[in-house]
Write a protein that holds these residues in place. Structure first.
Motif, PDB file in Angstrom:
ATOM      1  N   PRO A   1      64.139 -12.603  14.937  1.00 22.46           N
ATOM      2  CA  PRO A   1      63.112 -11.713  15.477  1.00 22.46           C
ATOM      3  C   PRO A   1      62.099 -12.403  16.390  1.00 22.46           C
ATOM      4  N   ARG A   2      61.679 -11.638  17.408  1.00 22.03           N
ATOM      5  CA  ARG A   2      60.649 -12.072  18.341  1.00 22.03           C
ATOM      6  C   ARG A   2      59.418 -11.204  18.135  1.00 22.03           C
ATOM      7  N   ILE A   3      58.258 -11.829  18.128  1.00 20.56           N
ATOM      8  CA  ILE A   3      56.999 -11.109  17.962  1.00 20.56           C
ATOM      9  C   ILE A   3      56.548 -10.640  19.338  1.00 20.56           C
ATOM     10  N   ASP A   9      52.748  -8.110  12.435  1.00 21.78           N
ATOM     11  CA  ASP A   9      53.565  -8.425  13.603  1.00 21.78           C
ATOM     12  C   ASP A   9      54.400  -7.209  13.956  1.00 21.78           C
ATOM     13  N   ARG A  21      57.798  -6.852  15.641  1.00 16.89           N
ATOM     14  CA  ARG A  21      58.909  -7.745  15.970  1.00 16.89           C
ATOM     15  C   ARG A  21      60.094  -6.931  16.487  1.00 16.89           C
ATOM     16  N   GLY A  54      59.186 -15.207  12.491  1.00 19.07           N
ATOM     17  CA  GLY A  54      59.175 -14.612  13.827  1.00 19.07           C
ATOM     18  C   GLY A  54      58.857 -15.667  14.871  1.00 19.07           C
TER      19      GLY A  54
END
Length: 131
Positions: A21-23, A31, A33, A126
């Protein structure tokens, strides 16, 4: 975090890693995500927090182990679902999916209790978008 609008399609196109996952932003102590998913994640539990899923593309399935037994929920594109805290669950996407999640900042993607983590699953709190 950016003070500019974020186009989720562009954000998703900026990375290829699955289950990593990317924030994209933060809301209070949470967050927001995004992640790409394909295949199986890992059975895991978040003891102290619910986990919110919104399917942006594709189809996500979440298996749940509840007191009444095991069941699977099917989430097509546009569907939302919240896994209650303390519920053992395993997301999987047989044909791939893009997912948006809300979780308290610092929540591990593999939960507080989990099975052995396979190589294709990133155990993280994240990654900042763009890393």
């Amino acid at each position: 975090m950016s003070n500019e609008p974020i186009l989720l399609g562009e954000a998703l196109a900026s990375f290829d890693a699955l289950w990593s996952p990317r924030i994209v932003t933060r809301v209070n102590d949470y967050d927001v995500r995004i992640a790409k998913a394909e295949g199986e994640h890992v059975w895991h539990v978040h003891d102290d927090t619910d986990e919110f899923f919104l399917v942006l593309d594709g189809e996500l399935r979440i298996s749940l182990r509840e007191p009444s037994g095991e069941r699977t929920v099917l989430l097509p594109r546009g569907a939302v679902f919240t896994v209650p805290r303390g519920t053992e669950h395993r997301p999987y996407a047989p044909s791939g999916a893009a997912v948006l999640m809300f979780e308290p900042t610092g929540t591990p993607s593999t939960g507080d209790r989990h099975d052995e983590i396979p190589d294709h699953v990133d155990s993280t709190v994240g990654h900042v978008l763009g890393t």
